[in-house]
Structures are given as C-alpha cells and as structure tokens.
Write an enzyme that holds these catalytic residues in place. Structure first.
Site, PDB file in Angstrom:
ATOM      1  CB  THR A 137       4.730  -9.059   2.462  1.00 51.40           C
ATOM      2  OG1 THR A 137       3.524  -8.363   2.689  1.00 51.40           O
ATOM      3  CG2 THR A 137       4.537 -10.516   2.837  1.00 51.40           C
ATOM      4  N   GLY A 143      -5.117 -10.791   4.320  1.00 54.84           N
ATOM      5  CA  GLY A 143      -4.526 -11.015   3.004  1.00 54.84           C
ATOM      6  C   GLY A 143      -4.222 -12.482   2.756  1.00 54.84           C
ATOM      7  NE  ARG A 182      -6.120  -7.236   2.445  1.00 58.67           N
ATOM      8  CZ  ARG A 182      -4.875  -7.562   2.136  1.00 58.67           C
ATOM      9  NH1 ARG A 182      -3.953  -7.621   3.088  1.00 58.67           N
ATOM     10  NH2 ARG A 182      -4.543  -7.828   0.895  1.00 58.67           N
TER      11      ARG A 182
HETATM   12  N1  ASP Z   1       0.471 -10.059   0.175  1.00 60.63           N
HETATM   13  C1  ASP Z   1       0.329  -9.086   1.218  1.00 60.63           C
HETATM   14  C2  ASP Z   1      -1.129  -8.878   1.517  1.00 60.63           C
HETATM   15  O1  ASP Z   1      -1.900  -8.720   0.587  1.00 60.63           O
HETATM   16  C3  ASP Z   1       0.947  -7.764   0.903  1.00 60.63           C
HETATM   17  C4  ASP Z   1       2.326  -7.800   0.299  1.00 60.63           C
HETATM   18  O2  ASP Z   1       2.850  -8.850  -0.018  1.00 60.63           O
HETATM   19  O3  ASP Z   1       2.924  -6.728   0.114  1.00 60.63           O
HETATM   20  O4  ASP Z   1      -1.485  -8.816   2.656  1.00 60.63           O
END
Ligand code: ASP
Length: 302
Positions: A170, A200, A198
């Site tokens: 991310t 996040g 989904r």
């Molecule tokens: N925080 C992101 C999510 O849960 C994933 C990540 O940061 O790697 O969508």
C-alpha cells in the site's frame, strides 16, 4: 520548514528473501516518489499537491500494491481504494472498490474538490471519474504477473480464508508545506485474496488517512480491519491534540499498545505541525522515505 514522508507499505518481504537487485528497485521507486513530491514543496507548492504527486508515482509503479500492480481479489480482479485529506480545512475525498480508474488518488482528490461528497464507491465513483475526464483503463492494466502468482499462492496454500496476511505495498504520503499546511493521501489494492467488495482502512477517513493543520497528518498501512476498528490515524492526531503527546509517542501507543494487543500489525507515517516526521511499524519492515528542508533525506525498508 517543509517536509514529506512516503510509504510503500508495511509487511515488506522478509529481509532474508529480498535480493539486492530487488531491493535496489524498491529504493529507486521510493526515491522517485519522494523526490518528485519534495520538488513540489521546494517550488512553493502545497502539501496537497505534493502528496498527490508522490502517491500517483507509486500507483504507477508495479512494485507497489496500488494502481498498476495492485493486490488482487479472490476472483482475480483489482479493486482499488484511496483517500486524500487537506489539513487546512479538513476537507477529504475518498474512493473505494474502483476497478477502472488509473490513478485512484486523483479521483479521491476530485471527490474532495469537485463533489459535495467525501466517499464514493464502485460504479458510482467510476461514473464520476468519467464525468471528470479522468483516465480509465481495463482492469487488466492493474494485474501484473507477479500479483496473479501471489494470488495463486494464497489460494493454493493455507491462506485460503478471509483472514490473510496484509497485501504488501500500500502506498501513502504525508507532507507539511512552507505555509504550515498539512495533507495526507493513501492508495491501495487492499489485501491479496480479499472478498470482492471488501474495503480496507486506506479510504476510511480517520482510519488509514487523516490530516488536520496544527496537529498532524497520517497515512497508514497494514492489516486494515484493525486500523478501522482502532480509528488509527485519528487516534494518533487526537492523542497529539488533546493529550499533548509527542507525535512519536502517539504513533508508538497506537501501533504497540492498541493495535498490538488486538493482533493487528502494520505501520504508519506522520508529520506534525512543525514538520517533524515519524515513521514506525510493528512488521519486519516498511518501505519508506522522508525528506525535509533541513537536509534530511532517508530511504529505508527495515
Ligand atoms: N491497509 C491496507 C488494507 O487493509 C493494506 C496494506 O496496507 O497493505 O487495505
């Protein structure tokens, strides 16, 4: 004092598995985003523009889990989330579950600046992107061979469940410009093998992204469900504003005292009203970089 920090995700590949060539590629990708974002600040541009530019570069880089090279859902598609927040007026824009917008952070910024809403999802968000003349691409543009293999690995192995390790990479940026304005932006493909639909923490204002002038700007990465439950980014800013904690103490409390006991890992980058940068994580590594007008320029992974 102007300053910018970026991240390319927590949960970096274990140190032992990252080859020197690949590490050099990650560092080059981080450096490009960091330096282009910093150049905006150096030329007197706003923190909002700096974080937009930095995140866009990371979205276009296939190494990171955002835009081109995003992690894939269990049905093999890319579904992207992004948010941006302007600390000057606490305006914010976000998009979730978009499948065709080349640069989701750009769309998030249009939501903030050109609509009367904060969060648009799915087809409605993409209709808005069309109206705004943003670049739309087929979903195949986002799906790299590496992500297809990563998904197959997840689906073959013991990770076939809703509870999978975070996708890697991310991206996000926080900045303070010379006028003292703070901004934050985050963009992601979310977690590999996630259910379609989904969402996040990244596009949830206060969870993965937050900015308030005079206090701090935050962009998070990690297992998003935990960051949503802890209202992570807002928690850090509230601890600074209302309890007078130093930014690094607020970040440490969030990661290690609040998320840790819940079982959630990850990291975040933050900058405070004075341009002090904090980058901390509870995973083995976090792709990250920081640069400021005092001459600091760091790029690190572990
Ligand atoms: N925080 C992101 C999510 O849960 C994933 C990540 O940061 O790697 O969508």
């Amino acid at each position: 004092m102007h300053a910018i920090a970026i991240h390319g995700g927590a949960g970096a590949a274990p140190r032992a598995l990252l080859s020197a060539e690949r590490e050099a590629l990650y560092r080059a990708g981080l450096a490009a985003a960091l330096d282009r974002g910093y150049a905006v600040l150096e030329q007197g541009g706003s923190s909002l523009e700096a974080v937009t530019v930095a995140v866009k570069i990371l979205e276009d880089d296939p190494l990171f889990n955002a835009g081109h090279g995003a992690a894939l859902t269990r049905d093999g598609a890319a579904e992207l989330d992004s948010a941006i927040m302007d600390g000057r007026n606490m305006r914010a824009g976000a998009v979730a579950s978009v499948r065709h917008v080349r640069n989701p952070v750009e769309l998030a910024r249009h939501v903030m600046e050109k609509s009367r809403h904060v969060l648009l999802v799915g087809p409605g968000a993409e209709e808005f992107a069309l109206e705004e003349g943003l670049s739309l691409v087929p979903n195949t543009y986002f799906r790299t061979q590496e992500r297809i293999e990563q998904l197959a690995f997840e689906q073959r192995g013991e990770h076939v469940s809703d509870i999978v390790p975070p996708g890697k990479g991310t991206v996000g940026a926080v900045a303070r410009d010379a006028d003292g304005n703070l901004a934050a932006a985050t963009s992601t493909g979310g977690m590999t093998n996630k259910r379609p639909g989904r969402v996040g923490d990244s596009p949830i204002i206060g969870a993965g992204t937050y900015a308030k002038n005079g206090v701090c700007a935050v962009s998070a990465t990690g297992h998003g469900e935990y960051f949503i439950r802890a209202v992570a980014a807002h928690h850090v800013c509230a601890a600074v504003e209302y309890r007078g904690l130093a930014l690094e103490d607020a970040v440490r409390e969030l990661l290690h005292d609040i998320l840790g006991p819940l079982g959630g890992d990850g990291g975040l980058i933050a900058v405070d009203h004075a341009g002090r940068i904090v980058m901390d994580f509870s995973t083995e590594g976090m792709f990250r970089g920081a640069r400021d007008s005092n001459g600091r320029r760091d790029i690190a992974i572990y």
